[in-house]
Scaffold this active site. Sequence first.
Site, PDB file in Angstrom:
ATOM      1  N   CYS A  91       0.844  -1.203   0.000  1.00 43.88           N
ATOM      2  CA  CYS A  91       0.000   0.000   0.000  1.00 43.88           C
ATOM      3  C   CYS A  91       0.877   1.250   0.000  1.00 43.88           C
ATOM      4  O   CYS A  91       1.933   1.278   0.594  1.00 43.88           O
ATOM      5  CB  CYS A  91      -0.917   0.089   1.203  1.00 43.88           C
ATOM      6  N   ARG A 133       6.350  -0.705  -3.958  1.00 45.44           N
ATOM      7  CA  ARG A 133       5.976  -1.244  -2.649  1.00 45.44           C
ATOM      8  C   ARG A 133       5.060  -2.466  -2.794  1.00 45.44           C
ATOM      9  O   ARG A 133       4.889  -3.214  -1.845  1.00 45.44           O
ATOM     10  CB  ARG A 133       5.264  -0.159  -1.830  1.00 45.44           C
ATOM     11  N   TRP A 168      -2.714  -3.067  -1.606  1.00 46.06           N
ATOM     12  CA  TRP A 168      -2.295  -4.471  -1.631  1.00 46.06           C
ATOM     13  C   TRP A 168      -3.335  -5.180  -0.783  1.00 46.06           C
ATOM     14  O   TRP A 168      -3.398  -4.992   0.438  1.00 46.06           O
ATOM     15  CB  TRP A 168      -0.897  -4.592  -1.033  1.00 46.06           C
ATOM     16  N   ASN A 228      -3.247   3.204   4.760  1.00 48.02           N
ATOM     17  CA  ASN A 228      -2.276   2.090   4.807  1.00 48.02           C
ATOM     18  C   ASN A 228      -2.390   1.466   6.176  1.00 48.02           C
ATOM     19  O   ASN A 228      -2.444   2.193   7.161  1.00 48.02           O
ATOM     20  CB  ASN A 228      -0.832   2.610   4.775  1.00 48.02           C
ATOM     21  N   GLY A 229      -2.341   0.155   6.254  1.00 46.81           N
ATOM     22  CA  GLY A 229      -2.351  -0.487   7.572  1.00 46.81           C
ATOM     23  C   GLY A 229      -3.562  -1.383   7.718  1.00 46.81           C
ATOM     24  O   GLY A 229      -4.237  -1.708   6.729  1.00 46.81           O
ATOM     25  N   GLU A 248      19.848 -17.328   1.216  1.00 52.47           N
ATOM     26  CA  GLU A 248      19.501 -16.083   0.517  1.00 52.47           C
ATOM     27  C   GLU A 248      19.480 -16.296  -1.006  1.00 52.47           C
ATOM     28  O   GLU A 248      18.601 -15.773  -1.699  1.00 52.47           O
ATOM     29  CB  GLU A 248      20.499 -14.985   0.918  1.00 52.47           C
ATOM     30  N   LYS A 270      16.245 -15.572  -3.397  1.00 47.05           N
ATOM     31  CA  LYS A 270      16.281 -14.698  -4.585  1.00 47.05           C
ATOM     32  C   LYS A 270      15.689 -15.435  -5.786  1.00 47.05           C
ATOM     33  O   LYS A 270      14.897 -14.891  -6.538  1.00 47.05           O
ATOM     34  CB  LYS A 270      17.713 -14.275  -4.935  1.00 47.05           C
ATOM     35  N   GLU A 320      11.754 -15.929  -5.386  1.00 39.93           N
ATOM     36  CA  GLU A 320      10.847 -14.781  -5.416  1.00 39.93           C
ATOM     37  C   GLU A 320      10.771 -14.091  -6.763  1.00 39.93           C
ATOM     38  O   GLU A 320       9.732 -13.539  -7.101  1.00 39.93           O
ATOM     39  CB  GLU A 320      11.169 -13.784  -4.291  1.00 39.93           C
ATOM     40  N   HIS A 350      20.360 -36.773   5.279  1.00 41.84           N
ATOM     41  CA  HIS A 350      19.304 -37.036   6.269  1.00 41.84           C
ATOM     42  C   HIS A 350      17.909 -36.865   5.674  1.00 41.84           C
ATOM     43  O   HIS A 350      16.952 -36.667   6.405  1.00 41.84           O
ATOM     44  CB  HIS A 350      19.512 -36.134   7.493  1.00 41.84           C
ATOM     45  N   LYS A 352       7.199  -4.606  -1.159  1.00 40.92           N
ATOM     46  CA  LYS A 352       8.531  -4.194  -0.722  1.00 40.92           C
ATOM     47  C   LYS A 352       8.598  -4.014   0.781  1.00 40.92           C
ATOM     48  O   LYS A 352       9.575  -4.370   1.418  1.00 40.92           O
ATOM     49  CB  LYS A 352       8.909  -2.887  -1.427  1.00 40.92           C
TER      50      LYS A 352
HETATM   51  C1  F6R Z   1      13.593 -10.570  -0.191  1.00 41.14           C
HETATM   52  C2  F6R Z   1      13.113  -9.447   0.575  1.00 41.14           C
HETATM   53  C3  F6R Z   1      12.365  -9.719   1.817  1.00 41.14           C
HETATM   54  C4  F6R Z   1      12.783  -8.713   2.905  1.00 41.14           C
HETATM   55  C5  F6R Z   1      11.890  -8.883   4.144  1.00 41.14           C
HETATM   56  C6  F6R Z   1      12.290  -7.932   5.246  1.00 41.14           C
HETATM   57  O1  F6R Z   1      14.273 -10.155  -1.335  1.00 41.14           O
HETATM   58  O2  F6R Z   1      13.282  -8.321   0.186  1.00 41.14           O
HETATM   59  O3  F6R Z   1      12.538 -11.029   2.252  1.00 41.14           O
HETATM   60  O4  F6R Z   1      14.121  -8.923   3.212  1.00 41.14           O
HETATM   61  O5  F6R Z   1      10.561  -8.638   3.794  1.00 41.14           O
HETATM   62  O6  F6R Z   1      12.174  -6.613   4.826  1.00 41.14           O
HETATM   63  P1  F6R Z   1      12.892  -5.445   5.605  1.00 41.14           P
HETATM   64  O7  F6R Z   1      14.362  -5.642   5.453  1.00 41.14           O
HETATM   65  O8  F6R Z   1      12.403  -4.186   4.950  1.00 41.14           O
HETATM   66  O9  F6R Z   1      12.469  -5.552   7.040  1.00 41.14           O
END
Ligand code: F6R
Length: 607
Positions: free
Chosen positions: A2, A27, A75, A101-102, A480, A484, A487, A503, A602
Site C-alpha cells: 500500500c 511497494r 495491496w 495504509n495499515g 539467501e 532470490k 521470489e 538425512h 517491498k
Molecule cells: C527478499 C526481501 C524480503 C525482505 C523482508 C524484510 O528479497 O526483500 O525477504 O528482506 O521482507 O524486509 P525489511 O528488510 O524491509 O524488514
Amino acid sequence: MCGIVGFTGTQQAAPVLLEGLKKLEYRGYDSAGVAVMDKDRIAVSKVTGRIASLCEKTGQGKAVPGTTGVGHTRWATHGAPTEENAHPHLSNDGKFAIVHNGIIENYLELREELTGRGYHFESQTDTEVIVHLIEMYYRGSVREALIRTTNRLQGSYALGVICTEEPEKIFAVREASPLILGIGVGENFFASDVTALVSYTRNVIYLEDGEYAELTPDSVRVFDCSGRILDKEISRVTWDVRAAEKGGYAHFMLKEIMEQPGAVKATIEPRLKNGKVVFDELGMTEKDLRSIRKIVITACGSAYYAGCSGKYVLESLCRIPVEVELASELRYSDPLIDSHTLLIVISQSGETADTIAALKEGRERGAKTLAIVNVLGSSIAKLAGMTVYTWAGPEIAVATTKGFTTQLVVLYLLAVYFADLQGLAASVYAQLIASLQALPRQIQQAIDMNPSIPELAGKYHGSSSLFFIGRNTDYAVALEGALKMKEISYLHAEAYAAGELKHGTIALIEEHTPVIALCCNWTIMEKTMNNIVEVKARGAEVLALSFRGNQKILSAADDFLFIPDTDPLFSAVTEIIPLQLLAYYTALENGCDIDKPKNLAKSVTVE
Ligand code: F6R
C-alpha cells in the site's frame, strides 16, 4: 505494501498524485485510485491492476479537475482486489474521502456499530469504517473528527483525508505505518515514503505515531492528540532523484546489483577513521559490552539471512553467543531476553510489522536494542535504542540486493568494533580493516568475473527444482540465494546445510537435478566437495560457486561461478553477487516481472 499520497497546491492535483503513486509502485499493490476535490464535490477514480490503467482512465490525470486530492495503491488484505475495495473510500454524505495504509483490527465491531446507526458500506475493507466514523464525529472541524475517530481505532494506520467543507486542506495522521510530509513552495504533500516526494521537494517532516497534520498550499501544521501544535523539525533529503530511477538499466534490480560496490563503500567509509572502526551513533563502552551475555538477532526474509550470516562473524570475532530468530516467531515465543541481551534488529525498510513487534518485545524485556536500517526516519530507526544506517540509498526492486549486502557489512563492522572493545591484537585488527576496505573492489570483481551467468540461466531456467547447498556462512548465503531465485523467477528453490543432505533431501536428487554448491569456506571445503560427489553420483548437475583459484572444484562440478579471494570471514558479501545475477537472468529467461514479483510487497507493514 500500500502507498498513499496527498497534494494541495495551485497546479492540477491528479497528475501529481499519479506521479507520486508511480513512485510507490515498487511497494507492491493490486489496485489504485485517486480522489480530487472538484469545487464542492469529490471525484473518485479507481482501477484494479496497474497505475498505467488509472493514468489511461483519467487522461494522465488531466481529465480530473481540482488542486487538492489524495491517492492510493492497495495491496489487498480485507476483500479481493476489486474497484469497490480499492481506495479512496467516500463517506455516505460524500463529504469525506480517505486513503489508508495499515490494518484496523477492530473493524468488525465498528462495522456492526456503524451499520446499526444506518451507515451503508460499499466495500469489504477494514478501511471503510474509518470514513464513516469521521462522518459520524464531524461537527465542523475535520481535525477534531479525526482525533475522535482515531481514538476508536485499534491497529495500524497512515491516513489521508480530504473534506468538501475544508476544500483546500489535506489531513494526515499515522500510527505504526509510515507517513512523511513534503514541504513545497505554495504546495504541500504527504506520502508513504520520500521517493514519491523528491521530484517536488527535498524538505520533509517525518510524522510520528499519534501525530496529526493539516496541510494547505501555504501552511503545514502538526498536532498531537490533544490538538496542541508541535514544533517539528524539517529534514533535508540528500540523495539524488536519479537514485530512484532506472538510469538506463532494464530493471531496478539489475541497477541495484550493479550499485553494490558503491553502496557497500558508502556503508564502510564513514565508519573507518584512522584505521579504526568507529560507530559514533552507538556510544558503547567496553563495560557496556561486558554486560552483554548474548546477542539475539531478529529480522524477516533476507534481513534474517543477513543475520544468519552475521552470527558466524560475530561469534568468531567476539566469542559472544549469538541467536538468530525470525521476527514473526520471536514475537510470540516468550523469548529469553533480558537486560544482558543485545537485541539486533535488521530491516531495510524499517517498517516491517513483525520486526517492529519483535523490537518492542525486546525493549519491554529490558534488552539493549540496536537497529540496522536503510530507510531514514523509519519506525524501527526511531524505536530502537541505537540505530546504525546502512546508507545503501533507495532500494526500489522488491527483491533486496544492496539492502542485503550493506546489512552484512554493518554486521561485519559491528563484529570488528565489538572485538576491538574486548581487545584485539594490533596485527589482527589491521588485517581485518584491510579486508573490509577491500570489499567494494571485490564485489565489483564478483560482478565482472561471471560473464557466463546469462548462459547458465538459459540452461537452468526450465528446472522444476533447484537445490542450494553449503556449510556455515556458505549455508547462510545458500538460503539467501534460494530466496532470490524463488521470489523473482518463481522456480522452486531450496537451501540445505550440505551435511543435512543425507538425512532426507538427497532422496529428491535425480538425473539433471540442478544443485548449486557453495564452496567458499576453505576450512570445510573438502566436506562440501564430498557432498558434490554424492549428488553427482545420483545424476545431479552441479553448479559450483568458489574462489577463482580453487583448482579442485574444476574437476568436481559441471558449471562454475566465481568470487575473488575474499577474507573467508566476509566472503558472504561477494558470494551472494553471482547468485543475485543468476536469479535475475533466470527470471529474465522466464519472462517474470522482476521488479514487482507477484504477491510480494517491498515493505511488509502487516503481520
Ligand atoms: C527478499 C526481501 C524480503 C525482505 C523482508 C524484510 O528479497 O526483500 O525477504 O528482506 O521482507 O524486509 P525489511 O528488510 O524491509 O524488514
